[in-house]
Design a protein around this motif. Structure first.
Motif, PDB file in Angstrom:
ATOM      1  N   VAL A  59       0.804  -1.232   0.000  1.00  0.00           N
ATOM      2  CA  VAL A  59       0.000   0.000   0.000  1.00  0.00           C
ATOM      3  C   VAL A  59       0.834   1.278   0.000  1.00  0.00           C
ATOM      4  O   VAL A  59       0.285   2.365  -0.120  1.00  0.00           O
ATOM      5  N   SER A  60       2.152   1.160   0.116  1.00  0.00           N
ATOM      6  CA  SER A  60       2.985   2.366   0.212  1.00  0.00           C
ATOM      7  C   SER A  60       3.855   2.529  -1.022  1.00  0.00           C
ATOM      8  O   SER A  60       5.051   2.302  -0.988  1.00  0.00           O
ATOM      9  N   PHE A  61       3.251   2.947  -2.090  1.00  0.00           N
ATOM     10  CA  PHE A  61       3.976   3.111  -3.340  1.00  0.00           C
ATOM     11  C   PHE A  61       5.130   4.096  -3.211  1.00  0.00           C
ATOM     12  O   PHE A  61       6.067   4.060  -3.978  1.00  0.00           O
ATOM     13  N   THR A  67      10.538   8.290  -1.938  1.00  0.00           N
ATOM     14  CA  THR A  67       9.864   9.422  -1.329  1.00  0.00           C
ATOM     15  C   THR A  67      10.288   9.524   0.134  1.00  0.00           C
ATOM     16  O   THR A  67      10.568   8.522   0.783  1.00  0.00           O
ATOM     17  N   ASP A  68      10.326  10.731   0.646  1.00  0.00           N
ATOM     18  CA  ASP A  68      10.677  10.986   2.037  1.00  0.00           C
ATOM     19  C   ASP A  68       9.806  10.133   2.969  1.00  0.00           C
ATOM     20  O   ASP A  68       8.589  10.027   2.774  1.00  0.00           O
ATOM     21  N   GLU A  69      10.430   9.529   4.007  1.00  0.00           N
ATOM     22  CA  GLU A  69       9.721   8.661   4.956  1.00  0.00           C
ATOM     23  C   GLU A  69       8.530   9.364   5.599  1.00  0.00           C
ATOM     24  O   GLU A  69       7.464   8.779   5.775  1.00  0.00           O
ATOM     25  N   ARG A  70       8.726  10.607   5.983  1.00  0.00           N
ATOM     26  CA  ARG A  70       7.630  11.347   6.649  1.00  0.00           C
ATOM     27  C   ARG A  70       6.444  11.529   5.718  1.00  0.00           C
ATOM     28  O   ARG A  70       5.295  11.469   6.155  1.00  0.00           O
ATOM     29  N   THR A  71       6.722  11.732   4.443  1.00  0.00           N
ATOM     30  CA  THR A  71       5.643  11.894   3.464  1.00  0.00           C
ATOM     31  C   THR A  71       4.876  10.591   3.308  1.00  0.00           C
ATOM     32  O   THR A  71       3.643  10.581   3.279  1.00  0.00           O
TER      33      THR A  71
END
Length: 140
Positions: A59-61, A67-71
């Motif tokens: 679920v985390s494309f 992409t930045d971890e926080r994003t």
């Protein structure tokens, strides 16, 4: 080989867990911090589900695009709940079970972790495919 060894000889007792209602970002943080790939979801001390690192990746494309971890965490936490991603009613083994029973369950399944429970779903441990392989290596 000791096929009837109790599963208690093999299981991890201090299991890393998340609680029903926790954000997905907490699961991601625990995976990074502890290097585990399967985390039971509990409500009190009873297991209600399990979430695997592969569930998170599905679920985390953002993970695929650097992409930045926080994003990634913020996006997941605002779009999905833990309950939407976790597997409910996981297969479990009673703490009175044997190593052989655990091996049979994992060999016939498409998952790689097995929560160990006492009584009515109280989580007391966890066994993974890797634990079983290590046990097998020790036998030879």
């Amino acid at each position: 080989m000791k096929r009837n060894d109790p599963i208690s000889h093999l299981m991890t007792r201090n299991v890393i867990t998340v609680h029903h209602g926790d954000p997905i970002s907490k699961v991601r943080a625990l995976v990074r911090e502890h290097g585990v790939h399967h985390i039971p979801v509990v409500n009190g001390d009873k297991i209600v589900g399990i979430i695997a690192w592969s569930d998170i990746l599905r679920v985390s494309f953002g993970d695929a695009f650097n992409t930045d971890e926080r994003t990634v965490d913020a996006t997941l936490d605002h779009t999905l709940s833990l309950e939407q991603v976790m597997k409910t009613n996981p297969v479990t083994l009673a703490e009175t079970g044997t190593v052989r029973e655990a091996a049979e369950i994992l060999a016939k399944s498409d998952f790689h972790s097995l929560p160990i429970v006492s009584g009515t779903s109280k989580l007391v441990g966890m066994v993974t495919s890797t634990d079983l392989i290590r046990y097998l290596v020790e036998q030879f």
